[in-house]
Write a protein that holds these residues in place. Structure first.
Motif, PDB file in Angstrom:
ATOM      1  N   MET A   1     -85.783-117.792  75.944  1.00 50.07           N
ATOM      2  CA  MET A   1     -86.051-118.579  74.739  1.00 50.07           C
ATOM      3  C   MET A   1     -87.036-117.863  73.822  1.00 50.07           C
ATOM      4  O   MET A   1     -86.956-117.941  72.596  1.00 50.07           O
ATOM      5  N   LEU A   2     -87.971-117.147  74.426  1.00 48.65           N
ATOM      6  CA  LEU A   2     -88.991-116.481  73.625  1.00 48.65           C
ATOM      7  C   LEU A   2     -88.510-115.173  73.006  1.00 48.65           C
ATOM      8  O   LEU A   2     -88.915-114.824  71.904  1.00 48.65           O
ATOM      9  N   CYS A   3     -87.652-114.463  73.724  1.00 48.44           N
ATOM     10  CA  CYS A   3     -87.358-113.094  73.306  1.00 48.44           C
ATOM     11  C   CYS A   3     -85.911-112.815  72.929  1.00 48.44           C
ATOM     12  O   CYS A   3     -85.655-111.889  72.156  1.00 48.44           O
ATOM     13  N   MET A   4     -84.955-113.582  73.451  1.00 47.05           N
ATOM     14  CA  MET A   4     -83.564-113.164  73.293  1.00 47.05           C
ATOM     15  C   MET A   4     -82.625-114.271  72.844  1.00 47.05           C
ATOM     16  O   MET A   4     -81.405-114.125  72.942  1.00 47.05           O
ATOM     17  N   SER A   5     -83.147-115.383  72.373  1.00 41.89           N
ATOM     18  CA  SER A   5     -82.258-116.486  71.994  1.00 41.89           C
ATOM     19  C   SER A   5     -81.390-116.127  70.790  1.00 41.89           C
ATOM     20  O   SER A   5     -80.389-116.777  70.524  1.00 41.89           O
ATOM     21  N   GLY A   6     -81.760-115.082  70.061  1.00 42.90           N
ATOM     22  CA  GLY A   6     -80.952-114.647  68.922  1.00 42.90           C
ATOM     23  C   GLY A   6     -79.827-113.710  69.313  1.00 42.90           C
ATOM     24  O   GLY A   6     -79.075-113.247  68.460  1.00 42.90           O
ATOM     25  N   GLY A   7     -79.720-113.400  70.616  1.00 45.84           N
ATOM     26  CA  GLY A   7     -78.652-112.521  71.082  1.00 45.84           C
ATOM     27  C   GLY A   7     -79.115-111.084  71.209  1.00 45.84           C
ATOM     28  O   GLY A   7     -80.246-110.720  70.852  1.00 45.84           O
TER      29      GLY A   7
ATOM     30  N   GLY B   1     -90.165-122.002  75.296  1.00 46.89           N
ATOM     31  CA  GLY B   1     -90.253-120.942  76.294  1.00 46.89           C
ATOM     32  C   GLY B   1     -91.565-120.973  77.049  1.00 46.89           C
ATOM     33  O   GLY B   1     -91.598-120.818  78.276  1.00 46.89           O
ATOM     34  N   CYS B   2     -92.664-121.196  76.337  1.00 47.32           N
ATOM     35  CA  CYS B   2     -93.981-121.289  76.976  1.00 47.32           C
ATOM     36  C   CYS B   2     -94.019-122.443  77.970  1.00 47.32           C
ATOM     37  O   CYS B   2     -94.535-122.315  79.082  1.00 47.32           O
ATOM     38  N   VAL B   3     -93.465-123.588  77.577  1.00 52.58           N
ATOM     39  CA  VAL B   3     -93.445-124.766  78.447  1.00 52.58           C
ATOM     40  C   VAL B   3     -92.650-124.478  79.718  1.00 52.58           C
ATOM     41  O   VAL B   3     -93.060-124.849  80.828  1.00 52.58           O
TER      42      VAL B   3
ATOM     43  N   CYS C   1     -88.394-119.624  84.919  1.00 52.27           N
ATOM     44  CA  CYS C   1     -89.223-118.641  84.218  1.00 52.27           C
ATOM     45  C   CYS C   1     -88.355-117.699  83.387  1.00 52.27           C
ATOM     46  O   CYS C   1     -88.686-117.366  82.245  1.00 52.27           O
ATOM     47  N   LEU C   2     -87.226-117.285  83.947  1.00 53.14           N
ATOM     48  CA  LEU C   2     -86.302-116.415  83.223  1.00 53.14           C
ATOM     49  C   LEU C   2     -85.764-117.120  81.972  1.00 53.14           C
ATOM     50  O   LEU C   2     -85.642-116.506  80.903  1.00 53.14           O
ATOM     51  N   GLY C   3     -85.462-118.416  82.098  1.00 53.40           N
ATOM     52  CA  GLY C   3     -84.998-119.187  80.947  1.00 53.40           C
ATOM     53  C   GLY C   3     -86.050-119.258  79.857  1.00 53.40           C
ATOM     54  O   GLY C   3     -85.745-119.157  78.662  1.00 53.40           O
TER      55      GLY C   3
ATOM     56  N   ALA D   1     -92.412-123.270  85.603  1.00 49.23           N
ATOM     57  CA  ALA D   1     -92.082-122.330  86.669  1.00 49.23           C
ATOM     58  C   ALA D   1     -93.300-122.048  87.554  1.00 49.23           C
ATOM     59  O   ALA D   1     -93.186-121.973  88.784  1.00 49.23           O
ATOM     60  N   VAL D   2     -94.460-121.903  86.934  1.00 52.95           N
ATOM     61  CA  VAL D   2     -95.689-121.640  87.686  1.00 52.95           C
ATOM     62  C   VAL D   2     -96.014-122.822  88.600  1.00 52.95           C
ATOM     63  O   VAL D   2     -96.385-122.649  89.768  1.00 52.95           O
TER      64      VAL D   2
END
Length: 310
Positions: A159-165, A292-294, A153-155, A299-300
């Motif tokens: 991917m959704l929010c911080m993959s750009g650093g 990220g959604c996948v 879930c953290l991964g 995780a769920v």
């Protein structure tokens, strides 16, 4: 037979939490829309009072039905621990006050062009990791698969929010993370009072949250009636579906689920937030966001494996 009943209760709890996640997720769209028209405290104060009024009506109807049923059957109405319910509702409401206002402030702080609904939704959902960590620190024994689900879930959220650093972080992101800390406290507080009446404790928490928010509104914002009229639909949607219905489903659903597992199921609100922003606000989903959604969905599913094997 007993195991079957327990399994049915767990399924019932999961469905309740999933519905709560849907209403919370789609409410991010309403929050984003309202942030352009009214202030944070005005929005949360209004939506909380609408939710409390909705639940108060529900309580009156349900109480009347219980009295009628008792009259027909001749059985006495079961007494409730009113003091514990009131204390629980006030404590939950105080924690919720900080959580919801930090969340709304974060949404309002994002610059133009940022997919604020989805971004805020997934940052809020980091409470899934925080709840698991806190539960472990408090001595709660968790299945290894739950820890795997937390990291997956953290991964997905990364991917959704911080993959750009870290350079892509905004002030709204920091407020969202603080909001997640408060929601962690809220989930654990709700779990502590899970023996209380779900609807009543939810109503009390929204009265508490609403009053605190309205006091802050009077001090810091002082909106005009025209501002409230312009945001009537987001207020009603958030008040009835998110505040009135979803939080009651959360309190009821947590009766049957472990806090860490429940938090992972409820983290689906972040997925619904992204989808809602895409459908209603036309916020574009990049390929990495879809990944990220996948990951969050996976995780769920992983989090439910220990329950399925019992």
């Amino acid at each position: 037979m007993q195991n079957k009943r327990l399994e049915m209760k767990k399924t019932k709890g999961s469905i309740m939490l999933l519905l709560a996640a849907f209403f919370w997720g789609t409410t991010f769209v309403a929050q984003t829309t309202a942030s352009d028209r009214i202030g944070t405290f005005t929005f949360n104060g209004s939506r909380s009072m609408v939710g409390a009024a909705f639940l108060a009506i529900l309580i009156l109807v349900r109480t009347g039905m219980k009295k009628q049923k008792a009259k027909v059957s001749g059985e006495p109405i079961e007494k409730e621990n009113t003091k514990r319910t009131v204390i629980g509702g006030i404590l939950c409401g105080c924690v919720l006050f900080f959580a919801t206002n930090l969340q709304q402030s974060g949404i309002a702080a994002y610059p133009e062009g940022v997919a604020s609904s989805g971004r805020s939704g997934f940052l809020t959902a980091t409470y899934v990791v925080m709840v698991a960590i806190v539960s472990g620190l408090l001595g709660k024994k968790l299945h290894k698969i739950v820890y795997v689900a937390v990291f997956v879930c953290l991964g997905g959220m990364y991917m959704l929010c911080m993959s750009g650093g870290i350079d892509n972080l905004y002030f709204g992101d920091l407020l969202g993370l603080l909001c997640a800390v408060c929601f962690t406290g809220h989930i654990l507080t709700v779990d502590h009072f899970n023996d209380c009446d779900s609807v009543k404790i939810s109503c009390i928490q929204f009265i508490t949250n609403g009053m605190l928010s309205l006091i802050c509104m009077a001090i810091f914002e002082q909106p005009a009636w025209s501002d409230l009229a312009a945001a009537w639909f987001p207020i009603l949607y958030a008040g009835i579906f998110s505040s009135g219905i979803a939080y009651t489903l959360q309190i009821a659903g947590q009766k049957y689920a472990d806090p860490a597992v429940a938090s992972i199921v409820m983290s689906l609100e972040s997925v619904f937030a992204v989808l809602g922003g895409f459908v209603v606000l036309h916020e574009v989903l990049a390929p990495r966001e879809i990944v990220g959604c996948v990951l969050v969905f996976i995780a769920v599913i992983l989090a439910q494996v220990p329950q399925m094997r019992q």
